[in-house]
Design an enzyme around this catalytic site. Structure first.
Site, mmCIF file in Angstrom:
data_model
loop_
_atom_site.group_PDB
_atom_site.id
_atom_site.type_symbol
_atom_site.label_atom_id
_atom_site.label_comp_id
_atom_site.label_asym_id
_atom_site.label_seq_id
_atom_site.Cartn_x
_atom_site.Cartn_y
_atom_site.Cartn_z
ATOM 1 N N LYS A 1 4.417 3.925 -7.808
ATOM 2 C CA LYS A 1 3.393 3.857 -8.860
ATOM 3 C C LYS A 1 3.965 4.187 -10.240
ATOM 4 O O LYS A 1 5.033 4.779 -10.357
ATOM 5 C CB LYS A 1 2.222 4.775 -8.497
ATOM 6 C CG LYS A 1 1.376 4.159 -7.381
ATOM 7 C CD LYS A 1 0.089 4.884 -7.135
ATOM 8 C CE LYS A 1 -0.711 4.104 -6.075
ATOM 9 N NZ LYS A 1 -1.847 4.857 -5.573
ATOM 10 N N ARG B 1 1.126 7.215 2.098
ATOM 11 C CA ARG B 1 0.962 5.751 2.087
ATOM 12 C C ARG B 1 2.120 5.174 1.291
ATOM 13 O O ARG B 1 2.223 5.416 0.082
ATOM 14 C CB ARG B 1 -0.393 5.421 1.445
ATOM 15 C CG ARG B 1 -0.734 3.937 1.394
ATOM 16 C CD ARG B 1 -2.099 3.735 0.720
ATOM 17 N NE ARG B 1 -2.460 2.331 0.672
ATOM 18 C CZ ARG B 1 -2.060 1.495 -0.267
ATOM 19 N NH1 ARG B 1 -1.298 1.918 -1.249
ATOM 20 N NH2 ARG B 1 -2.436 0.224 -0.237
#
Ligand code: HH2
Length: 285
Positions: free
Chosen positions: A220, A254
């Protein structure tokens, strides 16, 4: 709270586990462009071989600026993938905001619903309650298209923790067993770099709610802001972030890079005596 019940799967979270990301989308921020079901199935099978305990199948990107996808198209993308992996016996999570997609994915064998809107849309809670699937309740401030414009909190950890407590209580009231609930602060969903770091530092406070915490930091932009690297060059940063989350109590990470994360967690598990860690967590509650 060490067993997460997800359909026919009882996932032991006494040690943290890896959820592999399987995007069947044109435009996901890192692994977009995999629209072919056979490619997605092969990719997921590789992740399971590498040690993923759960595979999270999504057919619509939530990144700011992504093209919205209708339920019909989303189903066309994800259903063959969910069905094939469930037939293999895998624990399949469906990453969607749409009740119709949830329902069809559950019918095709999905064992977990991962909803970035924390089951707030009308009718969604009923879909979860009528199933035996696990649910992942994620915090998001605002809407995907605009959530990164001006995120604002007085105290991100307190506000996100309170939201997750409310959503977990709503699930329990609707009939979802506590042993099926996972909570997630939603890194990157309506959060500045400072908010994301605050939440990562405060993850243990969120874990004291008593539900397993899922952390999604893989590749991210927070990691880009820290390292100055593009999404394609954030493997080392992603592994470090997963470890940082696990060290603060995350039980599910995740990730896009399963093999590297599984290895890192194996080292962490070998070093950290888990019973001692659990005693420390219980003492904090
Ligand atoms: N992050 C993304 C999507 N779904 N679900 C949960 N529970 N937690 C997350 O942090 C999370 C999530 C975004 O990542 P990705 O799927 O890789 O990208 P995109 O939304 O562009 O498909």
């Amino acid at each position: 709270m060490t067993i997460l019940n997800a359909g026919a799967h009882a996932i032991d979270l006494a040690t943290p586990c890896v959820m592999g990301i399987v995007n069947v989308t044109a435009d996901s921020f890192f692994d977009g462009g995999r629209l072919d079901a056979d490619d997605a199935i092969a990719h997921a099978r590789r992740m399971l071989d590498e040690g993923a305990r759960i595979v999270d199948v999504g057919g619509e990107s939530t990144r700011p600026g992504a093209t919205p996808v209708d339920a019909e198209e989303e189903l066309r993308r994800v259903l063959p993938v969910v069905a094939a992996l469930a037939r293999d016996g895998a624990c399949v999570s469906i990453d969607t905001m749409k009740p119709a997609v949830m329902r069809a994915a559950l019918d095709a064998g999905a064992a977990m619903i991962n909803d970035v809107r924390a089951l707030q849309a009308p009718g969604v809670l009923d879909v979860a309650a009528a199933s035996d699937a696990a649910v992942c309740l994620m915090h998001m401030q605002g809407e995907p298209a605009t959530m990164q414009h001006a995120p604002a909190y007085r105290d991100a950890v307190t506000e996100v923790r309170a939201f997750l407590a409310r959503r977990a209580a709503a699930c329990v009231d609707a009939g979802v067993g506590r042993d099926r609930i996972v909570i997630d602060p939603g890194f990157g969903f309506g959060k500045s770099v400072a908010h994301n770091l605050e939440l990562l530092r405060g993850l243990d406070a969120i874990a004291t709610l008593g539900y397993p915490v899922l952390a999604g930091l893989s590749r991210k932009s927070l990691l880009g802001a820290i390292t100055g690297r593009g999404a394609g060059d954030r493997l080392a940063a992603s592994v470090a972030a997963a470890l940082a989350a696990v060290m603060r109590g995350a039980r599910i990470v995740r990730v896009h890079d399963v093999a590297a994360t599984v290895d890192a967690l194996a080292v962490w598990n070998a070093v950290e005596p888990w019973p001692a860690l659990q005693m420390r967590e219980q003492a904090q509650q």
